[in-house]
Design an enzyme around this catalytic site. Sequence first.
Site, PDB file in Angstrom:
ATOM      1  N   VAL A   1     -18.364 -10.993  -9.203  1.00  0.00           N
ATOM      2  CA  VAL A   1     -17.882 -10.584 -10.516  1.00  0.00           C
ATOM      3  C   VAL A   1     -16.565 -11.298 -10.783  1.00  0.00           C
ATOM      4  CG1 VAL A   1     -17.021  -8.663 -11.908  1.00  0.00           C
ATOM      5  CG2 VAL A   1     -18.982  -8.329 -10.408  1.00  0.00           C
TER       6      VAL A   1
ATOM      7  N   TYR B   1       0.829  -1.210   0.000  1.00  0.00           N
ATOM      8  CA  TYR B   1       0.000   0.000   0.000  1.00  0.00           C
ATOM      9  C   TYR B   1       0.862   1.259   0.000  1.00  0.00           C
ATOM     10  CZ  TYR B   1      -4.257  -2.700   0.648  1.00  0.00           C
ATOM     11  OH  TYR B   1      -5.312  -3.564   0.466  1.00  0.00           O
TER      12      TYR B   1
ATOM     13  N   GLU C   1      -7.940  -7.404   5.541  1.00  0.00           N
ATOM     14  CA  GLU C   1      -7.074  -8.456   5.009  1.00  0.00           C
ATOM     15  C   GLU C   1      -6.327  -9.176   6.120  1.00  0.00           C
ATOM     16  OE1 GLU C   1      -4.922  -6.150   2.095  1.00  0.00           O
ATOM     17  OE2 GLU C   1      -6.830  -5.686   1.113  1.00  0.00           O
TER      18      GLU C   1
ATOM     19  N   ARG D   1      -5.039 -16.011 -11.729  1.00  0.00           N
ATOM     20  CA  ARG D   1      -6.464 -15.827 -11.999  1.00  0.00           C
ATOM     21  C   ARG D   1      -7.264 -16.481 -10.874  1.00  0.00           C
ATOM     22  NH1 ARG D   1      -3.975 -13.293 -15.102  1.00  0.00           N
ATOM     23  NH2 ARG D   1      -4.236 -13.066 -17.367  1.00  0.00           N
TER      24      ARG D   1
END
Length: 398
Positions: A388, A98, A140, A206
């Site tokens: 999604v 981050y 997380e 993926r």
Amino acid sequence: MLSDRSTATVRATLPAVGAAIGDIADLFYKKLFDAHPELLRDLFNRGNQASGDQRKALAGSIAAFATALVEHPGTRPDVMLNRIAHKHASLGVTPEQYEVVHTHLFAAIVDVLGDAVTPEVAAAWDEVYWLMANALISIEARLYAQQGVVAGDVWREWEVAARIEETEDVTTFHLRPEDGGDTPAFRPGQYVSVQVELADGARQIRQYSLSSAPGSRLRSITVKRVRGEETPEGEVSRHLHEHTRSGDRLRVSVPYGDLVLDHLDAPLLLASAGIGCTPMLSMLEYLAEEGHDRPVTVVHGDRSPADHALRAHHTRLTEKLPKAEPHFWYESPEAGHPAHRTGLVDLNGITVLPGTHAYLCGPLPFMRTIRTQLLDAGVRPADIHYEVFGPDLWLASA
């Protein structure tokens, strides 16, 4: 919560930042990958970068988060944050990354907006960024702890126990831990990340929904081959279809995902299209194993019966549930298929029971249509849950 001073600044500058956020996202990724090419090679999805979908998702999430801070200061958009955090955890994102994102994102903001980025404006948007980043880091950390792993250390080697050709373009891979150890627990509807090494040395990742029930000894992923000559969008699915056989090893993450089967006392509606059936199959198998006896409406749309992956399994699992009804639509049906189930999925004519909780997975236009029809039928927005594949463009295209 955003400070009062920053709230006023963000509210005043949100239109300008929102108008430029696409350009900011484009420049951010260029700066990021110029400085850290390994991130594009081994972490970020090259297909989503090539299509621009990742840029749209980033822009949409930042704009939505900032808007929520100024319009609803007492709340936090946890649904959006949880979805992003689950995806990050499945990729092994760490808190240190981050800081890297912050450096290049704010460099892009300054380059695009120029003199408009006064110290006051920079401080306000810095506050927005760290409110969002720290919220994600916190979620997380909890997700890593739930799986008993150190932040970022989500990967294990799995062996392909079997490979089954479901349709011309869909293959199921049954997996077992390479070390013979226990399989990590998961909830029906969750996914895993799969990392493969491609011909150019990139280790692309993926996500694939787990299509088996949690109680199974094996873990199953069902992969649709994305067509296209050497395009990055389908490079992992093509690799799996063309090169992965029984006995091979795959690097697979522990399970994550916030589309999980819940509210079992309510009527359920499981709606999918195309390969979006995979999380629904996991849910149905779980319900069948548990002897679920509440109403379940099963909806699926596909190009044709031959394209409907795991069609027989989809039907068989539905038939195991005493109060389940299947409704399958095909654009090119076989002879004898009902005319009113020909074409695209349409919930008009299907009874949607009061209190229904709906779970959706499939292409975004399909889910938008089904969500609208469910709202028209009286389903509460909070009771419609969706997944999604790839970047979440729901907000970006709203």
